[in-house]
Design a protein around this motif. Structure first.
Motif, PDB file in Angstrom:
ATOM      1  N   ARG A   1    -122.992  27.065  14.125  1.00  0.00           N
ATOM      2  CA  ARG A   1    -123.232  27.544  15.479  1.00  0.00           C
ATOM      3  C   ARG A   1    -122.235  26.973  16.490  1.00  0.00           C
ATOM      4  NH1 ARG A   1    -128.029  30.020  16.414  1.00  0.00           N
ATOM      5  NH2 ARG A   1    -129.504  30.112  14.666  1.00  0.00           N
ATOM      6  N   LEU A   2    -121.792  25.746  16.255  1.00  0.00           N
ATOM      7  CA  LEU A   2    -120.887  25.085  17.206  1.00  0.00           C
ATOM      8  C   LEU A   2    -119.436  25.088  16.723  1.00  0.00           C
ATOM      9  CD1 LEU A   2    -123.124  22.023  18.229  1.00  0.00           C
ATOM     10  CD2 LEU A   2    -122.694  24.103  19.550  1.00  0.00           C
ATOM     11  N   ALA A   3    -119.133  25.937  15.780  1.00  0.00           N
ATOM     12  CA  ALA A   3    -117.785  25.956  15.201  1.00  0.00           C
ATOM     13  C   ALA A   3    -116.709  26.304  16.229  1.00  0.00           C
ATOM     14  CB  ALA A   3    -117.738  26.937  14.040  1.00  0.00           C
ATOM     15  N   ASP A   4    -117.098  27.004  17.290  1.00  0.00           N
ATOM     16  CA  ASP A   4    -116.120  27.387  18.314  1.00  0.00           C
ATOM     17  C   ASP A   4    -115.930  26.324  19.386  1.00  0.00           C
ATOM     18  OD1 ASP A   4    -118.762  27.832  19.181  1.00  0.00           O
ATOM     19  OD2 ASP A   4    -118.060  29.196  20.746  1.00  0.00           O
ATOM     20  N   THR A   5    -116.533  25.156  19.182  1.00  0.00           N
ATOM     21  CA  THR A   5    -116.432  24.061  20.157  1.00  0.00           C
ATOM     22  C   THR A   5    -115.813  22.831  19.481  1.00  0.00           C
ATOM     23  OG1 THR A   5    -118.521  22.901  19.712  1.00  0.00           O
ATOM     24  CG2 THR A   5    -118.634  24.895  21.088  1.00  0.00           C
ATOM     25  N   PRO A   6    -115.344  21.860  20.283  1.00  0.00           N
ATOM     26  CA  PRO A   6    -114.827  20.622  19.691  1.00  0.00           C
ATOM     27  C   PRO A   6    -115.918  19.594  19.389  1.00  0.00           C
ATOM     28  CG  PRO A   6    -114.474  20.592  22.052  1.00  0.00           C
ATOM     29  CD  PRO A   6    -115.086  21.930  21.740  1.00  0.00           C
ATOM     30  N   ILE A   7    -117.177  19.970  19.560  1.00  0.00           N
ATOM     31  CA  ILE A   7    -118.288  19.027  19.382  1.00  0.00           C
ATOM     32  C   ILE A   7    -118.439  18.654  17.908  1.00  0.00           C
ATOM     33  CG2 ILE A   7    -120.777  18.683  19.648  1.00  0.00           C
ATOM     34  CD1 ILE A   7    -120.639  20.748  21.959  1.00  0.00           C
TER      35      ILE A   7
END
Length: 381
Positions: A67-73
């Motif tokens: 889900r967070l693959a598009d973020t640097p988190i």
């Protein structure tokens, strides 16, 4: 000082309200953790943009990573992920809002990094309070309570020059939804009834603990450790209105109280901003419209959980850890509707009888006692 937070248990009631306070006060969030709620954790992560998020359940962490693959988190998994969040260098304050003894090791890890602990996990202090306080002294970590009652005491002690001036601490209890009920009435209590708290909106486990009065017993043990007071110098009174959050009586008979509307955002914010105060989200208390304030003695005979907590407090050693673990297991069974309301104190009492206490316990002794207590409750008939 603008603090940077790691919020352990960010999807629970205290965690969600902590993030409300953080947003209102302009605080930075560096890490978030949850058990399994990947949907809400994703939403929080996108809003606050922390460096790290962690889910205890491996499947939830895997889902979150996608889900967070598009973020640097960064996404971490399991108990190790929670420990990583607790010790993250960017965070100077760790809000411990995870439930149960699972909060103990992350709290100790954060303490050993010298961080401020905004303590919302009472089981940590109940099970291992002496060890926690000793480690806080050793590493120079601040422990500021989030529970409304302990925050009230903390605030009332701010002007205390010497703890020898304190005659007693007075914890207030709402009495839960069953104040004044008989044991015959309690025997017929349903899960839905027990989850309807008259004043507070809380998570399921703490709401049941409030209904049994176990919550107040756990808070008494927590107060013993936080303020290094013997049990005989701590009293409990039923205060149905939840306006007076707790009191401190001094040796000259002066009594200081902290009052406020029943809004957990006030003690959360104070734990984050102390020693400063700042405008916040908590509701204002209107003395002209609030109800008359009443006080009564607790009924330890009817509400046996409180009596069991007082017994464990007096016994010391690993007895409080047994009490806490057994209660957590029994409440879980009640919430799954596998046992009745009065089976909670019965099974906790049996665990206290079966699990041999250890004096001056190590961390390993405490964790073993917790495990043995849970097993005793699950295996009981």
């Amino acid at each position: 000082m603008k603090r940077t937070l790691s919020v352990l248990g960010s999807t629970g009631s205290i965690g969600r309200q902590t993030l409300e306070v953080a947003q209102a006060c302009g605080l930075t969030v560096a890490a978030l953790t949850a058990n399994r709620n990947s949907l809400l954790l994703e939403e929080q992560a996108r809003k606050f943009r922390p460096k790290l998020v962690a889910a205890v359940e491996e499947s939830a962490a895997a889902d979150l990573k996608v889900r967070l693959a598009d973020t640097p988190i960064q996404v971490a998994a399991g108990p190790r992920g929670v420990l990583e969040a607790a010790t993250l260098a960017e965070a100077d304050t760790v809000v411990t809002a995870v439930m149960g003894v699972a909060g103990l090791e992350p709290t100790l890890a954060a303490i050993r990094q010298g961080k401020r602990i905004a303590l919302a996990n009472k089981e940590t202090m109940v099970c291992a309070g002496d060890l926690v306080m000793d480690e806080a002294d050793r590493y120079g970590a601040e422990i500021v309570p989030v529970d409304s009652e302990h925050s009230a005491i903390f605030q009332c002690l701010q002007g205390c020059r010497d703890r020898g001036e304190v005659r007693r601490l007075i914890l207030t209890a709402s009495g839960g939804p069953f104040f004044g009920w008989s044991r015959e009435q309690l025997a017929r209590v349903t899960k839905a009834q027990a989850l309807r708290h008259p004043n507070w909106a809380m998570g399921d486990k703490i709401t049941i603990d409030s209904a049994t009065l176990m919550n107040k017993g756990l808070e008494l043990i927590e107060a013993m450790r936080l303020y290094r007071m013997p049990p005989e110098k701590i009293s409990i009174v039923i205060h149905r209105e939840s306006i007076v959050h707790s009191l401190v009586e001094y040796c000259d008979n002066a009594v200081l109280a902290q009052l406020g509307a029943p809004d957990m955002r006030l003690p959360i914010q104070y734990a984050l901003t102390w020693p400063a105060r700042a405008p916040g989200l908590a509701a204002s208390l209107d003395l002209l419209s609030c109800p008359p304030l009443t006080f009564a003695a607790p009924d330890c005979e009817t509400f046996e959980c409180l009596a069991l907590a007082l017994q464990a407090a007096a016994q010391g050693g690993t007895a409080p850890a047994v009490l806490s673990g057994a209660n957590e297991a029994a409440v879980d069974l009640f919430l799954r509707e596998e046992i009745g309301f009065l089976d909670i104190p019965r099974r906790v009492g049996e665990a206290l009888e079966r699990v041999k206490p250890v004096e001056r316990p190590s961390l390993e002794d405490i964790l073993l006692a917790d495990h043995a207590a849970r097993e005793a409750v699950r295996c009981a008939r």
